[in-house]
Design a protein around this motif. Sequence first.
Motif, mmCIF file in Angstrom:
data_model
loop_
_atom_site.group_PDB
_atom_site.id
_atom_site.type_symbol
_atom_site.label_atom_id
_atom_site.label_comp_id
_atom_site.label_asym_id
_atom_site.label_seq_id
_atom_site.Cartn_x
_atom_site.Cartn_y
_atom_site.Cartn_z
ATOM 1 N N GLY A 63 0.830 -1.207 0.000
ATOM 2 C CA GLY A 63 0.000 0.000 0.000
ATOM 3 C C GLY A 63 0.865 1.259 0.000
ATOM 4 O O GLY A 63 0.600 2.215 -0.729
ATOM 5 N N ILE A 64 1.930 1.235 0.786
ATOM 6 C CA ILE A 64 2.817 2.409 0.849
ATOM 7 C C ILE A 64 3.495 2.631 -0.506
ATOM 8 O O ILE A 64 3.594 3.758 -0.994
ATOM 9 N N LEU A 65 3.934 1.546 -1.123
ATOM 10 C CA LEU A 65 4.613 1.701 -2.424
ATOM 11 C C LEU A 65 3.657 2.297 -3.461
ATOM 12 O O LEU A 65 4.040 3.187 -4.234
ATOM 13 N N LEU A 66 2.401 1.838 -3.439
ATOM 14 C CA LEU A 66 1.420 2.412 -4.376
ATOM 15 C C LEU A 66 1.189 3.884 -4.034
ATOM 16 O O LEU A 66 1.099 4.738 -4.924
ATOM 17 N N ALA A 67 1.127 4.195 -2.734
ATOM 18 C CA ALA A 67 0.886 5.586 -2.313
ATOM 19 C C ALA A 67 2.046 6.498 -2.697
ATOM 20 O O ALA A 67 1.857 7.678 -2.990
ATOM 21 N N ILE A 68 3.244 5.949 -2.724
ATOM 22 C CA ILE A 68 4.414 6.738 -3.139
ATOM 23 C C ILE A 68 4.368 7.027 -4.643
ATOM 24 O O ILE A 68 5.028 7.920 -5.139
ATOM 25 N N GLY A 69 3.575 6.218 -5.345
ATOM 26 C CA GLY A 69 3.419 6.460 -6.784
ATOM 27 C C GLY A 69 4.007 5.369 -7.647
ATOM 28 O O GLY A 69 4.095 5.509 -8.868
ATOM 29 N N ILE A 70 4.426 4.254 -7.013
ATOM 30 C CA ILE A 70 4.957 3.148 -7.818
ATOM 31 C C ILE A 70 3.801 2.552 -8.642
ATOM 32 O O ILE A 70 2.728 2.261 -8.095
ATOM 33 N N ASP A 71 4.037 2.371 -9.916
ATOM 34 C CA ASP A 71 3.020 1.830 -10.827
ATOM 35 C C ASP A 71 2.699 0.389 -10.450
ATOM 36 O O ASP A 71 3.627 -0.397 -10.183
ATOM 37 N N LYS A 72 1.406 0.053 -10.434
ATOM 38 C CA LYS A 72 1.031 -1.305 -9.987
ATOM 39 C C LYS A 72 1.603 -2.397 -10.886
ATOM 40 O O LYS A 72 1.848 -3.513 -10.443
ATOM 41 N N LYS A 73 1.890 -2.057 -12.130
ATOM 42 C CA LYS A 73 2.450 -3.084 -13.040
ATOM 43 C C LYS A 73 3.893 -3.437 -12.661
ATOM 44 O O LYS A 73 4.427 -4.449 -13.066
ATOM 45 N N SER A 74 4.544 -2.535 -11.885
ATOM 46 C CA SER A 74 5.960 -2.750 -11.551
ATOM 47 C C SER A 74 6.146 -3.500 -10.245
ATOM 48 O O SER A 74 7.261 -3.845 -9.876
ATOM 49 N N LEU A 75 5.050 -3.683 -9.509
ATOM 50 C CA LEU A 75 5.162 -4.213 -8.147
ATOM 51 C C LEU A 75 5.178 -5.751 -8.145
ATOM 52 O O LEU A 75 4.263 -6.378 -8.674
ATOM 53 N N VAL A 76 6.211 -6.327 -7.546
ATOM 54 C CA VAL A 76 6.351 -7.789 -7.552
ATOM 55 C C VAL A 76 6.513 -8.289 -6.122
ATOM 56 O O VAL A 76 7.241 -7.691 -5.329
ATOM 57 N N LEU A 77 5.803 -9.375 -5.816
ATOM 58 C CA LEU A 77 6.011 -10.025 -4.521
ATOM 59 C C LEU A 77 6.953 -11.202 -4.760
ATOM 60 O O LEU A 77 6.614 -12.151 -5.471
ATOM 61 N N GLN A 78 8.125 -11.117 -4.157
ATOM 62 C CA GLN A 78 9.206 -12.073 -4.448
ATOM 63 C C GLN A 78 8.752 -13.530 -4.332
ATOM 64 O O GLN A 78 9.054 -14.352 -5.211
ATOM 65 N N SER A 79 8.023 -13.881 -3.286
ATOM 66 C CA SER A 79 7.663 -15.295 -3.090
ATOM 67 C C SER A 79 6.626 -15.779 -4.108
ATOM 68 O O SER A 79 6.380 -16.982 -4.223
ATOM 69 N N ARG A 80 5.982 -14.844 -4.845
ATOM 70 C CA ARG A 80 5.033 -15.251 -5.901
ATOM 71 C C ARG A 80 5.768 -15.603 -7.198
ATOM 72 O O ARG A 80 5.157 -16.020 -8.176
ATOM 73 N N VAL A 81 7.076 -15.378 -7.216
ATOM 74 C CA VAL A 81 7.861 -15.690 -8.418
ATOM 75 C C VAL A 81 8.930 -16.702 -7.997
ATOM 76 O O VAL A 81 10.038 -16.335 -7.589
ATOM 77 N N PRO A 82 8.615 -18.004 -8.056
ATOM 78 C CA PRO A 82 9.524 -19.022 -7.520
ATOM 79 C C PRO A 82 10.895 -19.041 -8.194
ATOM 80 O O PRO A 82 11.858 -19.580 -7.640
#
Length: 327
Positions: A63-82
Motif C-alpha cells: 500500500g505504501i509503495l502504491l501511495a508513493i506512486g509506484i506503478d502497480k504493473k511494476s510491483l512484484v512479490l518475491q515469493s510469488r515468483v519461484p
Amino acid sequence: MKRVLSGIQPTGSPHIGNYLGALKNWAKIQYDYDSIYCIVDLHAITAYQDPKELNTKIQQLAGILLAIGIDKKSLVLQSRVPEHAELAWLLTCVTPLGWLERMTQYKAKSQAQETISDGLLQYPVLMAADILLYQADVVPVGDDQRQHVELTRDIAQRFNSLYPEHGETFTMPATHLPTVGARVMGLDDPEKKMSKSEPGAGHAIGLLDDPAVIRKKIMRATTDSKPGVDFDDPGAGVRNLLAIYQAFTEASNEDMRARFSGMRYGDLKKTVAEAVVAGLEPIQQRYREIPPEQITEALRLGSENARRIANSTLTKVKRAMGLFTFD
Ligand code: AQP
C-alpha cells in the motif's frame, strides 16, 4: 529500454531512510526504465518473522509503495515468483563461501542474533538472483546495499566466465545512489544507520507516523553542544537533520547554507519537522484511500508479468550450465 530493479523487505514499518535512500528515487525514475520493484519477503524471513505480522506488513508495504506512486504493473512479490529461489540455488553453487562471510551486513546482523540461519549468510546470493533474474541494468539502493550490488556483479562475472559457451548469460548491473539521503542516520544515535529493526521509539520516522509523532521525534533528535548550526563543520546529528531537510525539499547547497548557517537547534528542528510532515502528508493521504483489494490485485498482476521475464532468464542459465531444458 533499460531495466531498473530494486527491493525492500517487509520487516517493519518503512521509514524515511528507506524513502530517501531508495523509494523516492524508485518513483522518480520508474518511467525512464522498464521498472521492477520487489517486496522481498523471502529476504525478510532470513530473520524470524511472526507469520501473522509478516502478512500484514506485506499488505501495508505494498500500500505504501502504491501511495508513493509506484506503478502497480511494476510491483512484484518475491515469493510469488519461484524463479527467484531457483536462480538463487544455481548462483549459490558458483559463489565462494569466503565472499559471503566478508559481507558487512552479514557480520553486523549475525552478531545481533543468537542462532544464525544459513539464509542470513545466503541473503546476498538471493539478492543477486533478484537482480540478475531480470537482467537489470540499474539498481537504485541506499548506501548500505552498495556492497551487495558489487557482490552481484562479481557473481555475474564469475558465472559468465565459468559458462561462456552460449555468450554472456547475465547483464552487469550498476548501482544508483541518491546524491542526498543515501544513508539516513538514527535520530537517537546519528552514528547508526536508521533501521526498521532498531527498537528505540525515537530512532526512526515511519512513513505513516502522525504529524504530532514526527514533530516530537525530531524535537528530541540528538545534536551536540554547539549553540547553532556550524554549516562547515556540523556534528553527526545536525548533519543528519540537514540531509533529511535537503532530501525532502531538494533545496540547493547554496539555499541550505543561506537558510541554516548559525540557526539555533530548536529552530532547525522545527524547520526540518515541518518539511518532513509536508513531504509525507500526500503519501499518507493516498495510503488511506487505497482499497485493500487494489493492493492484492497489484501484487498479483505485477508478479505474473515478472514471471515471464524470470522464466526466460532461468532457461538461459540452465542451458548455460548444461541442465536439461525442454524449450
Ligand atoms: N538508513 C537508510 N538510509 C538510506 N537508505 C536506506 N535503506 C535502508 N535503510 C536506509 C535503503 O532502503 C531500501 C530497502 O531496505 P531493506 O528493506 O532492503 O533493508 P535494509 O537495507 O536492511 O533496511 P532496514 O530499514 O535497516 O531494514 P532491517 O532493519 O530489516 O534490516 C534499500 O535500498 C536500502 O539501501
